[in-house]
Each structure stands twice: as structure tokens, then as C-alpha cells.
Design a protein around this motif. Sequence first.
Motif, short mmCIF file in Angstrom:
data_model
loop_
_atom_site.label_atom_id
_atom_site.label_comp_id
_atom_site.label_asym_id
_atom_site.label_seq_id
_atom_site.Cartn_x
_atom_site.Cartn_y
_atom_site.Cartn_z
N VAL A 108 -11.67 -20.16 -10.41
CA VAL A 108 -11.80 -18.73 -10.08
C VAL A 108 -13.09 -18.17 -10.67
O VAL A 108 -13.32 -18.22 -11.89
CB VAL A 108 -10.58 -17.91 -10.55
CG1 VAL A 108 -9.36 -18.27 -9.72
CG2 VAL A 108 -10.28 -18.13 -12.02
N GLN A 118 -15.73 -15.56 -12.04
CA GLN A 118 -15.65 -14.31 -12.80
C GLN A 118 -16.90 -13.46 -12.63
O GLN A 118 -16.82 -12.23 -12.60
CB GLN A 118 -15.44 -14.62 -14.28
CG GLN A 118 -14.20 -15.44 -14.57
CD GLN A 118 -12.93 -14.72 -14.18
OE1 GLN A 118 -12.53 -13.74 -14.79
NE2 GLN A 118 -12.26 -15.21 -13.13
N GLU A 175 -10.83 -21.40 -15.44
CA GLU A 175 -9.63 -22.11 -15.00
C GLU A 175 -8.50 -21.10 -14.93
O GLU A 175 -8.26 -20.35 -15.88
CB GLU A 175 -9.29 -23.22 -15.97
CG GLU A 175 -8.04 -23.99 -15.62
CD GLU A 175 -7.62 -24.93 -16.73
OE1 GLU A 175 -6.78 -25.81 -16.46
OE2 GLU A 175 -8.10 -24.78 -17.87
N SER A 176 -7.82 -21.04 -13.81
CA SER A 176 -6.77 -20.04 -13.66
C SER A 176 -5.43 -20.56 -14.16
O SER A 176 -5.23 -21.77 -14.31
CB SER A 176 -6.63 -19.63 -12.19
OG SER A 176 -6.01 -20.65 -11.44
N GLN A 177 -4.54 -19.63 -14.42
CA GLN A 177 -3.17 -19.99 -14.74
C GLN A 177 -2.51 -20.56 -13.50
O GLN A 177 -2.91 -20.26 -12.38
CB GLN A 177 -2.42 -18.77 -15.26
CG GLN A 177 -2.98 -18.21 -16.55
CD GLN A 177 -2.22 -17.01 -17.07
OE1 GLN A 177 -1.10 -16.75 -16.64
NE2 GLN A 177 -2.82 -16.26 -17.98
N SER A 214 -1.78 -18.72 -9.80
CA SER A 214 -2.24 -17.37 -10.10
C SER A 214 -3.76 -17.35 -10.11
O SER A 214 -4.40 -18.41 -10.28
CB SER A 214 -1.69 -16.91 -11.46
OG SER A 214 -2.32 -15.71 -11.87
N SER A 215 -4.34 -16.17 -9.94
CA SER A 215 -5.79 -16.02 -10.10
C SER A 215 -6.15 -15.48 -11.48
O SER A 215 -7.32 -15.26 -11.78
CB SER A 215 -6.34 -15.07 -9.03
OG SER A 215 -5.78 -13.77 -9.18
N VAL A 216 -5.14 -15.28 -12.34
CA VAL A 216 -5.37 -14.79 -13.69
C VAL A 216 -6.06 -15.89 -14.50
O VAL A 216 -5.55 -17.02 -14.57
CB VAL A 216 -4.06 -14.36 -14.36
CG1 VAL A 216 -4.31 -13.93 -15.80
CG2 VAL A 216 -3.41 -13.23 -13.57
N PRO A 217 -7.21 -15.61 -15.12
CA PRO A 217 -7.95 -16.67 -15.82
C PRO A 217 -7.32 -17.06 -17.15
O PRO A 217 -6.72 -16.24 -17.84
CB PRO A 217 -9.33 -16.05 -16.03
CG PRO A 217 -9.07 -14.58 -16.08
CD PRO A 217 -7.94 -14.33 -15.12
N ARG A 218 -7.48 -18.32 -17.49
CA ARG A 218 -7.13 -18.80 -18.81
C ARG A 218 -8.31 -18.54 -19.75
O ARG A 218 -9.35 -18.01 -19.35
CB ARG A 218 -6.82 -20.29 -18.77
CG ARG A 218 -5.49 -20.62 -18.11
CD ARG A 218 -5.26 -22.13 -18.12
NE ARG A 218 -3.90 -22.47 -17.73
CZ ARG A 218 -3.45 -23.71 -17.59
NH1 ARG A 218 -4.27 -24.73 -17.82
NH2 ARG A 218 -2.21 -23.94 -17.23
N SER A 268 -13.85 -21.25 -19.81
CA SER A 268 -14.75 -20.93 -18.70
C SER A 268 -15.90 -21.91 -18.66
O SER A 268 -16.10 -22.70 -19.59
CB SER A 268 -15.29 -19.49 -18.85
OG SER A 268 -16.00 -19.34 -20.06
#
Length: 488
Positions: free
Chosen positions: A315, A317, A347-349, A352-356, A359
Motif C-alpha cells: 500500500v 503512502q 505492508e498492510s494489515q 485491510s489497507s491499514v498500514p503496519r 515501510s
Amino acid sequence: MGLPCRTRLLLVLALAPLLADAWQCPRIPYSSTRNFSVPYTLPSFDAGGPVQNVAVFADPVTAFVAVRNRILLVGPELRLRSVLITGPTGSAECEICRLCPAAAGGPSPEDVDNVLLLLDPQEPWLYSCGTARHGLCYLHELEVRGDEVTIAATYCLYSATGNSPASCPDCVASPLGTSGTVVADRYTSFFYLGSTVNSSVAARYSPQSVSVRRLKGTLDGFADTFQWLTVLPPYRDAYPIRYVHSFTDGEHVYFLTVQPECPGSKSFHTRLARLSTIEHDLRHYRELVLDCRFESKRRRRGAEEDTERDVAYNVLQAAHAVRPGERLARDLGIDRSEMVLFGAFAESQPESSVPRDSSAVCAFPLRLLNQAIKEGMDKCCGTGAQTLRRGLGFFQPQEYCPHNVSPGGGLGTCRGALTGGLGLECPSPRLQPPRHGFGVGTRCFAHFFPFLARAGSSRSRLRSLRGDHPARCCPWRGHNVPSPPSTR
């Protein structure tokens, strides 16, 4: 008592190319580049709230910083010079709000989030588009007075006629997010826009997902007829497309998006969309997938085996397109005249598109991205027996590639037909790219060029860097990816 640290804006990155005489990164010993406890004092500016956009006027250097209900004018020394009030609508403080006709509608008062802040490529004009009043825009006429830039006049880009809930050419910005680029063509400004929409936004005064709009010479809005694409009704709530960044180079405008791999999928990836600046329609709309990943060497074995793993940073940013300097171009193995797209990926969870909290930065020379699109078109328009889907089923009815037709680019030919052209059906095959190269298949799955750096971790450290030469300036301490919007 001051504002929290997270509400402070560091404009060094935005202004760095223009501020060489005002401030430079101090020289430090090479041994200090690996010491992450060394403090650095950087020029800073407190915007007073989450920063929504930044635009930099080149000569004289002036930064326009957008926050909710305000646009701040900041000089090269990062000192506030003036403030333009953009909201709330209906408030006594917002003088420009009264420039728009009552037909613009919308609740009052309404806070204005300035989701677009763009400079015209030919005229000394600044455009600001907010979420209030169905996403209308303003044109701010700039005037240079000595070494300062001021806003001399403002125009509301909205016409009392020609706009309706069903069709609204002056409705530009989406409350869910919009990215855009202004292109000049024969003294006319065209707005290339990408907006996130859902069923609620699309129902009334929709900005459309992708659109190309021409600014009217009367400066009271946009031409009544314009080209657009919007996610089909069945997918508007289940298939979100987030437009992260847009830019122009040569004969094309590019959008970078984060979206599900396909309708119904819970896995997300990053795509690049390309439009033509020569023909302002969407017949030449193309997409491909960008893949940024880290592949560990795995040389150690036994109890002390390296814990590093292969990671797909799926994903995007943030991104920036620029021509590299001589040294970086040599490290990338390209000519310094080439435009390169640098992307900060996370890297997303799962699902989900929520980032971990990790990066990476990958680089994509535009020449190779355009080559990947051409190869995809060649496969789609070729005479082979394999049946290929055109893809983009969330924008248009599913179709197959029109084989055995003229390969030229004119209307009615394969490349000029309809909208899509690249097969992006799920699942995209995982092709092994050559070292420092692209892997391109029938579905145009473009892999990373070089993997440059693993930039973020749970401890906010630079973890690895690809290249023949170490950085000579300040070491980059990567942010945790899930950073608040105010630190943009």
C-alpha cells in the motif's frame, strides 16, 4: 502552552530544492550516520493544526500551506506572512465564501477541508478546492511584490446555472479525498482529477471517480461537458479507490491509487493509472499494478538464522516523481534525464489497507512503466489465440481484448477502443522480475525497479539501504507508517 508536536509541520522536504541558500543540512562525520541518537535541529513551522496540502510557488519562494478553514502563506525562512480564511462557510471571517452564488448550497456554517491545492502551470494562479458546498473550487490570482507573493483577487469557480444533483461540472472535490493535476494546453487549463466516491457521494453532486475538466475562460467554473469514469453502482461501497498522488510528465498524467486487488477481494495493492494530455478524453486510460517488495538473502542458517523475511509492501503512502542527480542515476542504472517515480510503501494489515509499522521506498523509472503499458497493449491487441480480458470491471462492463483489428492508435482501432486495455483481473500472476528490472505479463503486473530502502519500523529506524554509496547528509530516520495526518 504550545500545540502538541504532532501538529507541527516540517516543510524542509517540500522546500529543500528551493532553500539551498537559506539552510543546508550540516556536514557530519560518516561515523555519525549510524548513530540514531544524534539530535538534528531543522527549520520548522507550526501550522496550528493538521496540514492538508502544500504547494510551493518558485519565484519568489513561497509555500502555501492548507489547513482546515485556512490557507497560510509562508516565506523561505519558514515565517508566516499572511493568512487566507477559507471557512467555515457563512461565517463573517470568510470573505471569499460570499463570492459564490447562493445556488452553491450546502449547510451553513460548514468547515472547509482544503483537499486540493494546485498551482497553474502557465498563469500565476493558485487553485483551492474544499469539501464544503459540494466540493467547489476557488481561483486565487497571485501578485509578486518584490520578494513577496500576495493574493490579489479570488474567484469562485461555480456557476449558478449548469449544475444539478445529477450532473455537476463544478463539483470537484470529494469529502472522501481527491487528488489532481492541472495541465495547460493552448492557453487552456485542464484539471485531471481522481476522487474517492461511495454510493452516498455518487448519489448527489458527484465529483466522479476520474474526470478531466476544462476551466472556462470566464473563470466562473468548468465547461458543462467533461469526460469522466465512476465506479459502477454495485461496487461503490465495496470497492474503495483511494487516490494517493498525481503528477504529469510529457504527454501523460499519472494517478497512484490504493484499492482492492479486484471486486470482492479483501487484499489491497497499489496501481498506477495513466491518461493522455494530448487527447482530453478517457479512451487512452490505462492501469497497471506496482509491486514493491523486499526479498531477503537468507544466507544464515542454524540457531542464529537471520529473522528477516520476504515482505510485500503493498500500500502506497506517499510518492514523488523527479529526475535523479548524476550519482543516484548511476546507482539506479539509468540516464539522469529520465523521470523516476519514488514511492514510500507500507505492508498492510491482513485483508485491510491499514498500514503496519514497516515501510520501504521503491523507485520506478517512468520509461519502464510506459513500456510495461505498451507491452500490455501489444498482448491485448495482438493476433494470438489466447483470450484476454480487458479488465477494469469496476469501471466498465467486462469485455475481452479485440483481437485481429488494426493495431494503430486511432478511433475505432484496438488501442483507441473504449476505456481500458490492460487485463487487471484477479488474481494477478506473481512473476519473478530480473534483478533491478521489471517483470511484465499479460496482465501488466509491474514489479519494482530497485528496492531502495526499508525506511520504517516499530522503532522508527532506517533498516537497510540499497546503493553503492552511503548517504552523505543527515541519516534518514524513517517514520512509523501509521503516522497522524498532521505530520504530512
